[in-house]
Design a protein around this motif. Structure first.
Motif, mmCIF file in Angstrom:
data_model
loop_
_atom_site.group_PDB
_atom_site.id
_atom_site.type_symbol
_atom_site.label_atom_id
_atom_site.label_comp_id
_atom_site.label_asym_id
_atom_site.label_seq_id
_atom_site.Cartn_x
_atom_site.Cartn_y
_atom_site.Cartn_z
ATOM 1 N N TYR A 32 -63.299 6.184 -3.804
ATOM 2 C CA TYR A 32 -63.595 7.616 -3.712
ATOM 3 C C TYR A 32 -62.422 8.475 -4.169
ATOM 4 O O TYR A 32 -61.267 8.176 -3.897
ATOM 5 C CB TYR A 32 -63.987 7.990 -2.278
ATOM 6 N N ILE A 36 -63.587 14.064 -2.683
ATOM 7 C CA ILE A 36 -64.982 13.656 -2.494
ATOM 8 C C ILE A 36 -65.774 14.702 -1.708
ATOM 9 O O ILE A 36 -65.268 15.265 -0.734
ATOM 10 C CB ILE A 36 -65.077 12.275 -1.788
ATOM 11 N N VAL A 37 -66.997 14.942 -2.155
ATOM 12 C CA VAL A 37 -67.964 15.727 -1.384
ATOM 13 C C VAL A 37 -69.109 14.772 -1.079
ATOM 14 O O VAL A 37 -69.726 14.217 -1.990
ATOM 15 C CB VAL A 37 -68.471 16.957 -2.163
ATOM 16 N N PHE A 38 -69.354 14.563 0.216
ATOM 17 C CA PHE A 38 -70.410 13.663 0.668
ATOM 18 C C PHE A 38 -71.469 14.485 1.383
ATOM 19 O O PHE A 38 -71.153 15.307 2.249
ATOM 20 C CB PHE A 38 -69.837 12.617 1.634
ATOM 21 N N GLU A 44 -72.394 17.360 5.691
ATOM 22 C CA GLU A 44 -71.716 17.656 4.434
ATOM 23 C C GLU A 44 -70.232 17.578 4.730
ATOM 24 O O GLU A 44 -69.725 18.296 5.591
ATOM 25 C CB GLU A 44 -72.083 19.020 3.874
ATOM 26 N N THR A 46 -66.216 17.181 3.111
ATOM 27 C CA THR A 46 -65.369 17.373 1.940
ATOM 28 C C THR A 46 -63.999 16.763 2.195
ATOM 29 O O THR A 46 -63.398 17.000 3.238
ATOM 30 C CB THR A 46 -65.223 18.877 1.624
ATOM 31 N N ASP A 78 -72.986 9.648 -13.948
ATOM 32 C CA ASP A 78 -73.866 9.611 -12.774
ATOM 33 C C ASP A 78 -74.401 8.202 -12.561
ATOM 34 O O ASP A 78 -74.636 7.470 -13.519
ATOM 35 C CB ASP A 78 -75.068 10.548 -12.958
ATOM 36 N N CYS A 107 -71.569 10.680 -8.403
ATOM 37 C CA CYS A 107 -70.984 11.317 -9.577
ATOM 38 C C CYS A 107 -69.524 10.886 -9.666
ATOM 39 O O CYS A 107 -68.792 10.952 -8.677
ATOM 40 C CB CYS A 107 -71.057 12.837 -9.478
ATOM 41 N N ARG A 115 -68.601 12.890 -5.964
ATOM 42 C CA ARG A 115 -69.753 13.445 -5.232
ATOM 43 C C ARG A 115 -70.683 12.287 -4.893
ATOM 44 O O ARG A 115 -71.007 11.471 -5.744
ATOM 45 C CB ARG A 115 -70.478 14.492 -6.055
ATOM 46 N N HIS A 116 -71.086 12.249 -3.628
ATOM 47 C CA HIS A 116 -71.969 11.182 -3.131
ATOM 48 C C HIS A 116 -73.036 11.868 -2.285
ATOM 49 O O HIS A 116 -72.734 12.470 -1.260
ATOM 50 C CB HIS A 116 -71.145 10.207 -2.286
ATOM 51 N N ARG A 117 -74.275 11.771 -2.750
ATOM 52 C CA ARG A 117 -75.392 12.374 -2.012
ATOM 53 C C ARG A 117 -76.355 11.265 -1.630
ATOM 54 O O ARG A 117 -76.851 10.530 -2.477
ATOM 55 C CB ARG A 117 -76.108 13.406 -2.889
#
Length: 146
Positions: A32, A36-38, A44, A46, A78, A107, A115-117
């Protein structure tokens, strides 16, 4: 054929998550990005430090948590990963192992996940395991299927 940094990153993600446990959470720092934004249906987060702290609390409160990775797909920077999380929590469903199906959108930036969604049914993971609410949700799902 040379593999792209994203393909390498996805392979590292799969390896890390399939071995992840409370004793090796520091391995998350290898895949990561510091920024990182998860995001998942309930959180959520950061920053890498906050992200690792989130996992530390998760593993502190569960009896067991394992990830089984099914498929991966890469498009540029991605990636998409489908998985099943096997989760046991002493306060959910009498501590029985629950299976939660999900998908992650990753991402990459500089070879690391920035970025992890996660997409999954929070009801399947949590609410259906609660005594009164669980019965009600199962009844509603049954009625919707008629």
């Amino acid at each position: 054929m040379t593999r792209s940094p994203t393909h390498v990153g996805v392979s590292q993600f799969v390896t890390t998550y399939q071995a992840l446990n409370k004793d090796n959470l520091s391995s998350l720092a290898t895949i990561y990005h510091p920024k990182i934004v998860f995001v998942d249906p309930a959180h959520e987060i950061t920053g890498l430090e906050a992200f690792i702290q989130y996992f530390s609390l998760l593993y502190e409160n569960v009896t067991d948590c394992q990830f089984h990775i099914h498929t991966t797909a890469v498009d540029g920077d991605d990636a998409f990963v489908t998985w099943t999380m096997m989760l046991s929590h002493p306060k959910l469903d009498g501590g029985k192992t629950r299976q939660v199906q999900g998908c992650s959108h990753l991402c990459f930036c500089d070879g690391k996940i920035i970025r992890h969604r996660d997409y999954f049914d929070l009801g399947e993971m949590l609410y259906e395991a609660l005594p009164v609410i669980g019965r009600l949700l199962k009844h509603i799902k049954t009625r919707l299927g008629q």
